[in-house]
Design an enzyme around this catalytic site. Sequence first.
Site, PDB file in Angstrom:
ATOM      1  N   GLY A 176       0.839  -1.194   0.000  1.00  0.00           N
ATOM      2  CA  GLY A 176       0.000   0.000   0.000  1.00  0.00           C
ATOM      3  C   GLY A 176       0.868   1.235   0.000  1.00  0.00           C
ATOM      4  N   PHE A 183      -4.434  -5.945  -2.138  1.00  0.00           N
ATOM      5  CA  PHE A 183      -4.069  -6.722  -0.947  1.00  0.00           C
ATOM      6  C   PHE A 183      -5.230  -7.496  -0.333  1.00  0.00           C
ATOM      7  CE2 PHE A 183      -3.747  -2.177   0.878  1.00  0.00           C
ATOM      8  CZ  PHE A 183      -5.100  -2.080   1.161  1.00  0.00           C
ATOM      9  N   HIS A 199      -5.436   0.578   9.824  1.00  0.00           N
ATOM     10  CA  HIS A 199      -6.430   1.402  10.519  1.00  0.00           C
ATOM     11  C   HIS A 199      -7.571   1.845   9.595  1.00  0.00           C
ATOM     12  CE1 HIS A 199      -4.725   5.753   9.705  1.00  0.00           C
ATOM     13  NE2 HIS A 199      -4.879   5.065   8.593  1.00  0.00           N
ATOM     14  N   ARG A 254       1.997   1.183   6.505  1.00  0.00           N
ATOM     15  CA  ARG A 254       1.749   2.409   7.264  1.00  0.00           C
ATOM     16  C   ARG A 254       0.381   2.975   6.909  1.00  0.00           C
ATOM     17  NH1 ARG A 254       5.452   7.660   6.543  1.00  0.00           N
ATOM     18  NH2 ARG A 254       3.899   8.232   4.983  1.00  0.00           N
ATOM     19  N   ASP A 313       0.976  -1.440  -4.838  1.00  0.00           N
ATOM     20  CA  ASP A 313      -0.291  -0.737  -4.658  1.00  0.00           C
ATOM     21  C   ASP A 313      -1.128  -0.999  -5.904  1.00  0.00           C
ATOM     22  OD1 ASP A 313      -2.331   1.099  -3.791  1.00  0.00           O
ATOM     23  OD2 ASP A 313      -0.799   2.153  -2.628  1.00  0.00           O
TER      24      ASP A 313
END
Length: 431
Positions: free
Chosen positions: A244, A299, A318, A314, A267
Amino acid sequence: MSGEAQLEALLDIINTSARQAIAEYKNGGNNVPTINSQAFHPIDFATDTVALKKAVRLLEGACQQLHTVINFAQSYDWACTGLVLRTGVADVLEKYPKGLHVNELSQLVGLEKGKLARVLRVLASKGCFTEVDTDVFTNNRLSLVMLTTSDPGALTRIHAQDVSQGAAVLYESMTEPEYATSYEPDKAPLIYALKRKGLKGSFFDWMKEDNYHRAMIGLGHIMGSLSVLHHYPWNEVKTVCDVGASIGTFSLPLAKMYPHLKITDQDLPEVLVQAKDVWAKDAPEALQNNQVEFIALNFFEQTPVKGLDVYYLRNIIHDWPDAEAAIILRNVSAAMEPHSRLLIHDYVLTTANRKPTADYMGADVAPEPMLPNFGAGNSRMYQQDLNMWFIHNAKERTLDDSITLGSTAGLRLEKVYDLAESAVLEFRLAA
């Protein structure tokens, strides 16, 4: 500890942490900035700001414990910030370093002068903009972030203009049955708000806009994310997969600082098209030396390249509720070998109750009588947790959350690197 003793302890923490911050600014070059500084300080552009962030975390957390409850509810800073961002106030004031009267400023930005003055005074009272004379305002170090050229400003605009719409319907999204108990991404509060307006799509549809990528660069600056370049043993590894990777926000400076590393950026195909242009402009030597390769990846459906030393994620996990996050981690885990490490770089929440030191696994704990999670000193990560909820129905996670999530993908937590505002969790394959 008596009330007086707690107050004395807080005052001691405030004094000590303020002196630590002063020392960091001096070490970073130039004088210590003030509320009237009209330029950025050199440390604002430093990649390693962990020591400063830790001092400010203590200072802000200790000061907040002296505040009152009304401060929480009666705060409209976000609305004022959104207004000046959308009307380009900071860009206009950039041309008037000695200040500009609201009579003239209002004409240039198309706002009524009396109301504009009240908005700017609210922000100036918080140290953003300087009122150099009655109704005469100029930029300062904080308001410079609101320039249209500022990456943190792009992030601020997303919060003030977009995320605020989700926050405004928090009650409705928690009481209407279709949304109240759902953790599906399409049941997030922001989606609720947009549907009420007759709009379609998701936040990820908007990600394709340039402003979003600039905002993510800004988030990295705010989090001090590049501190990981200095606080992780990169010399011990040879290959890194940035999962990503976006346009290379992390991997590009990593390549520059550690030229021995072989880097794979993964990505979506359309993102990598932009990434290649950025690398060609900012790190052509990495392309010429074949230090970096670009491989498309979804992904949720594919595994990253197999067998590398480090897999770095990173601000990825979340973005997703647990079910989707587990799929991502299982795909990464499938690519890992016994020597591989997975680094999850995000905010890591801790609860406001004090626990045995061992439970924190190396994460910093605030001294008493402060809240153990540093209280307001770490407020941004708890606001970011709500941000993830409002936008994606996702969340920032505690250590226990991350350990549980990792275990579903056959991963065990090895170490926590506390970078003050954010943290890096190092996972390996479970035995």
